[in-house]
Design a protein around this motif. Sequence first.
Motif, PDB file in Angstrom:
ATOM      1  N   VAL A  55       0.864  -1.184   0.000  1.00  0.00           N
ATOM      2  CA  VAL A  55       0.000   0.000   0.000  1.00  0.00           C
ATOM      3  C   VAL A  55       0.899   1.231   0.000  1.00  0.00           C
ATOM      4  CG1 VAL A  55      -2.091  -0.900   1.114  1.00  0.00           C
ATOM      5  CG2 VAL A  55      -0.191  -0.084   2.533  1.00  0.00           C
ATOM      6  N   THR A  56       0.353   2.331  -0.490  1.00  0.00           N
ATOM      7  CA  THR A  56       1.074   3.603  -0.418  1.00  0.00           C
ATOM      8  C   THR A  56       0.826   4.198   0.959  1.00  0.00           C
ATOM      9  OG1 THR A  56       0.712   3.954  -2.771  1.00  0.00           O
ATOM     10  CG2 THR A  56       1.341   5.892  -1.471  1.00  0.00           C
ATOM     11  N   ALA A  57       1.911   4.479   1.700  1.00  0.00           N
ATOM     12  CA  ALA A  57       1.753   5.072   3.041  1.00  0.00           C
ATOM     13  C   ALA A  57       1.852   6.589   2.968  1.00  0.00           C
ATOM     14  CB  ALA A  57       2.819   4.525   3.983  1.00  0.00           C
ATOM     15  N   ALA A  58       2.719   7.101   2.093  1.00  0.00           N
ATOM     16  CA  ALA A  58       2.898   8.563   2.039  1.00  0.00           C
ATOM     17  C   ALA A  58       3.551   8.993   0.730  1.00  0.00           C
ATOM     18  CB  ALA A  58       3.759   9.030   3.203  1.00  0.00           C
ATOM     19  N   GLY A  84      13.092   0.013   4.972  1.00  0.00           N
ATOM     20  CA  GLY A  84      13.082  -0.097   6.436  1.00  0.00           C
ATOM     21  C   GLY A  84      12.835  -1.555   6.760  1.00  0.00           C
ATOM     22  N   THR A  85      12.010  -1.812   7.774  1.00  0.00           N
ATOM     23  CA  THR A  85      11.665  -3.210   8.079  1.00  0.00           C
ATOM     24  C   THR A  85      10.561  -3.682   7.125  1.00  0.00           C
ATOM     25  OG1 THR A  85      12.196  -2.774  10.378  1.00  0.00           O
ATOM     26  CG2 THR A  85      10.952  -4.775   9.926  1.00  0.00           C
ATOM     27  N   THR A  86       9.499  -2.883   7.046  1.00  0.00           N
ATOM     28  CA  THR A  86       8.384  -3.263   6.160  1.00  0.00           C
ATOM     29  C   THR A  86       8.124  -2.199   5.091  1.00  0.00           C
ATOM     30  OG1 THR A  86       6.705  -2.162   7.540  1.00  0.00           O
ATOM     31  CG2 THR A  86       7.246  -4.453   8.100  1.00  0.00           C
ATOM     32  N   SER A  87       8.786  -1.067   5.219  1.00  0.00           N
ATOM     33  CA  SER A  87       8.518   0.038   4.288  1.00  0.00           C
ATOM     34  C   SER A  87       9.611   0.148   3.231  1.00  0.00           C
ATOM     35  CB  SER A  87       8.390   1.356   5.048  1.00  0.00           C
ATOM     36  OG  SER A  87       9.629   1.721   5.601  1.00  0.00           O
ATOM     37  N   VAL A 115       4.381   0.287   1.777  1.00  0.00           N
ATOM     38  CA  VAL A 115       4.557  -0.726   2.833  1.00  0.00           C
ATOM     39  C   VAL A 115       4.075  -2.079   2.299  1.00  0.00           C
ATOM     40  CG1 VAL A 115       3.873  -1.402   5.181  1.00  0.00           C
ATOM     41  CG2 VAL A 115       4.257   1.010   4.648  1.00  0.00           C
ATOM     42  N   ILE A 117       2.452  -5.643   2.542  1.00  0.00           N
ATOM     43  CA  ILE A 117       1.407  -6.176   3.436  1.00  0.00           C
ATOM     44  C   ILE A 117       1.057  -7.621   3.080  1.00  0.00           C
ATOM     45  CG2 ILE A 117       0.287  -3.984   4.072  1.00  0.00           C
ATOM     46  CD1 ILE A 117      -1.772  -4.666   1.782  1.00  0.00           C
ATOM     47  N   GLY A 121      -3.611  -7.333   5.363  1.00  0.00           N
ATOM     48  CA  GLY A 121      -3.286  -5.902   5.348  1.00  0.00           C
ATOM     49  C   GLY A 121      -2.260  -5.531   6.409  1.00  0.00           C
ATOM     50  N   ARG A 147      14.901   8.935   5.417  1.00  0.00           N
ATOM     51  CA  ARG A 147      14.080   8.112   6.326  1.00  0.00           C
ATOM     52  C   ARG A 147      13.930   8.812   7.679  1.00  0.00           C
ATOM     53  NH1 ARG A 147      12.049   3.091   7.621  1.00  0.00           N
ATOM     54  NH2 ARG A 147      12.493   2.365   9.727  1.00  0.00           N
ATOM     55  N   LEU A 151      10.417   9.949   9.435  1.00  0.00           N
ATOM     56  CA  LEU A 151       9.954   9.510  10.767  1.00  0.00           C
ATOM     57  C   LEU A 151       9.662  10.723  11.641  1.00  0.00           C
ATOM     58  CD1 LEU A 151      12.264   6.405  11.364  1.00  0.00           C
ATOM     59  CD2 LEU A 151       9.864   6.445  10.673  1.00  0.00           C
ATOM     60  N   ARG A 153       8.755  13.723  10.569  1.00  0.00           N
ATOM     61  CA  ARG A 153       7.516  14.341  10.087  1.00  0.00           C
ATOM     62  C   ARG A 153       6.308  13.564  10.607  1.00  0.00           C
ATOM     63  NH1 ARG A 153       3.836  13.281   6.517  1.00  0.00           N
ATOM     64  NH2 ARG A 153       4.967  11.561   5.569  1.00  0.00           N
ATOM     65  N   ARG A 154       6.421  12.207  10.560  1.00  0.00           N
ATOM     66  CA  ARG A 154       5.297  11.373  11.003  1.00  0.00           C
ATOM     67  C   ARG A 154       5.030  11.596  12.494  1.00  0.00           C
ATOM     68  NH1 ARG A 154       4.522   4.881  11.275  1.00  0.00           N
ATOM     69  NH2 ARG A 154       2.257   4.938  11.348  1.00  0.00           N
TER      70      ARG A 154
HETATM   71  C1  LIG Z   1       0.592   2.041   5.752  1.00  0.00           C
HETATM   72  C2  LIG Z   1      -0.029   1.163   6.843  1.00  0.00           C
HETATM   73  C3  LIG Z   1      -0.083  -0.295   6.359  1.00  0.00           C
HETATM   74  C4  LIG Z   1       0.908   1.254   8.071  1.00  0.00           C
HETATM   75  O1  LIG Z   1       0.304   0.493   9.054  1.00  0.00           O
HETATM   76  P1  LIG Z   1       0.682   0.754  10.615  1.00  0.00           P
HETATM   77  O2  LIG Z   1      -0.206  -0.067  11.431  1.00  0.00           O
HETATM   78  O3  LIG Z   1       0.783   2.217  10.870  1.00  0.00           O
HETATM   79  O4  LIG Z   1       2.080   0.051  10.696  1.00  0.00           O
HETATM   80  P2  LIG Z   1       3.434   0.570  11.327  1.00  0.00           P
HETATM   81  O5  LIG Z   1       3.284   1.734  12.233  1.00  0.00           O
HETATM   82  O6  LIG Z   1       4.084  -0.679  11.874  1.00  0.00           O
HETATM   83  O7  LIG Z   1       4.252   1.045  10.069  1.00  0.00           O
HETATM   84  C5  LIG Z   1       4.731   0.115   9.118  1.00  0.00           C
HETATM   85  C6  LIG Z   1       5.828   0.796   8.348  1.00  0.00           C
HETATM   86  O8  LIG Z   1       5.253   1.858   7.572  1.00  0.00           O
HETATM   87  C7  LIG Z   1       5.921   3.076   7.864  1.00  0.00           C
HETATM   88  N1  LIG Z   1       4.899   4.117   7.788  1.00  0.00           N
HETATM   89  C8  LIG Z   1       3.622   4.033   8.188  1.00  0.00           C
HETATM   90  N2  LIG Z   1       2.979   5.201   7.946  1.00  0.00           N
HETATM   91  C9  LIG Z   1       3.886   6.022   7.369  1.00  0.00           C
HETATM   92  C10 LIG Z   1       3.825   7.351   6.883  1.00  0.00           C
HETATM   93  N3  LIG Z   1       2.715   8.084   6.958  1.00  0.00           N
HETATM   94  N4  LIG Z   1       4.937   7.879   6.336  1.00  0.00           N
HETATM   95  C11 LIG Z   1       6.069   7.161   6.233  1.00  0.00           C
HETATM   96  N5  LIG Z   1       6.193   5.875   6.693  1.00  0.00           N
HETATM   97  C12 LIG Z   1       5.112   5.326   7.252  1.00  0.00           C
HETATM   98  C13 LIG Z   1       6.482   2.905   9.260  1.00  0.00           C
HETATM   99  O9  LIG Z   1       7.569   3.783   9.496  1.00  0.00           O
HETATM  100  C14 LIG Z   1       6.904   1.463   9.231  1.00  0.00           C
HETATM  101  O10 LIG Z   1       8.122   1.341   8.513  1.00  0.00           O
HETATM  102  P3  LIG Z   1       9.245   0.220   8.886  1.00  0.00           P
HETATM  103  O11 LIG Z   1       8.540  -1.094   9.126  1.00  0.00           O
HETATM  104  O12 LIG Z   1      10.098   0.145   7.670  1.00  0.00           O
HETATM  105  O13 LIG Z   1       9.971   0.712  10.087  1.00  0.00           O
HETATM  106  C15 LIG Z   1      -1.456   1.662   7.248  1.00  0.00           C
HETATM  107  O14 LIG Z   1      -1.361   2.946   7.817  1.00  0.00           O
HETATM  108  C16 LIG Z   1      -2.419   1.704   6.085  1.00  0.00           C
HETATM  109  O15 LIG Z   1      -2.955   0.674   5.679  1.00  0.00           O
HETATM  110  N6  LIG Z   1      -2.670   2.893   5.518  1.00  0.00           N
HETATM  111  C17 LIG Z   1      -3.579   3.051   4.395  1.00  0.00           C
HETATM  112  C18 LIG Z   1      -2.848   2.754   3.088  1.00  0.00           C
HETATM  113  C19 LIG Z   1      -3.700   3.018   1.877  1.00  0.00           C
HETATM  114  O16 LIG Z   1      -4.864   2.677   1.846  1.00  0.00           O
HETATM  115  N7  LIG Z   1      -3.096   3.631   0.860  1.00  0.00           N
HETATM  116  C20 LIG Z   1      -3.779   3.936  -0.350  1.00  0.00           C
HETATM  117  C21 LIG Z   1      -4.066   5.397  -0.471  1.00  0.00           C
HETATM  118  S1  LIG Z   1      -5.349   5.932   0.587  1.00  0.00           S
END
Ligand SMILES: CC(C)(COP(=O)(O)OP(=O)(O)OC[C@H]1O[C@@H](n2cnc3c(N)ncnc32)[C@H](O)[C@@H]1OP(=O)(O)O)[C@@H](O)C(=O)NCCC(=O)NCCS
Length: 158
Positions: A55-58, A84-87, A115, A117, A121, A147, A151, A153-154
């Motif tokens: 999925v796109t996180a950011a 990263g670990t999952t990103s 990220v 998944i 998810g 990175r 982090l 900014r987040r």
């Molecule tokens: C992205 C998502 C899977 C992260 O899930 P989460 O429960 O917050 O998981 P975590 O906090 O363990 O983060 C997982 C990884 O994502 C990164 N991450 C999560 N949100 C982020 C953000 N806004 N910006 C940058 N990195 C981000 C974390 O740093 C972490 O990285 P790492 O494993 O490499 O250290 C979740 O927020 C999600 O499903 N978002 C919606 C995605 C989506 O629908 N996208 C389509 C457009 S709307």
Amino acid sequence: MENAVPMKQSRTIQSRLVLPPDTNHHLSIFGGKVLAYIDEVAAIASMKHAKSEIVTAAFDSVDFVSPANVGDILELEAIVTSTGTTSMEVYVIVKALNFRTGEQKITTESFITTVAIDSKGDPIPVPKIYPETEEEKVLYEKGLLRRQQRLERRNNSK
Ligand SMILES: CC(C)(COP(=O)(O)OP(=O)(O)OC[C@H]1O[C@@H](n2cnc3c(N)ncnc32)[C@H](O)[C@@H]1OP(=O)(O)O)[C@@H](O)C(=O)NCCC(=O)NCCS
């Protein structure tokens, strides 16, 4: 590096034609259309790297450098530049080609975080990467700094 894969494994190239419905009254492409193309090519690059759904996180940064005009060919290139670990951080460069003159210019540059998944998810680990070419080394070496900025900014936006 143990279990690391070459950056080039994720490299993805796509071409698109700039059509009239995608342009504004100046006949240059809407930024939102370019973002959709960037999102797709970044997703494909990360799926190739992670070998899983993503999925796109950011959208970490987007710079619209110059306009692309109706009739231009957009050439998008994406590559995973840091993990990263999952990103995954994906760099996308978009160039506009005027096929009549052969002139090519950079129109947009972007860094995106995706990220990996599983079927529920939930985030899953991705392989590390290593750069081979000079261009890859430049993108890779600044990845750690980007990175940290991400982090920060987040954390600040919570
Ligand atoms: C992205 C998502 C899977 C992260 O899930 P989460 O429960 O917050 O998981 P975590 O906090 O363990 O983060 C997982 C990884 O994502 C990164 N991450 C999560 N949100 C982020 C953000 N806004 N910006 C940058 N990195 C981000 C974390 O740093 C972490 O990285 P790492 O494993 O490499 O250290 C979740 O927020 C999600 O499903 N978002 C919606 C995605 C989506 O629908 N996208 C389509 C457009 S709307």
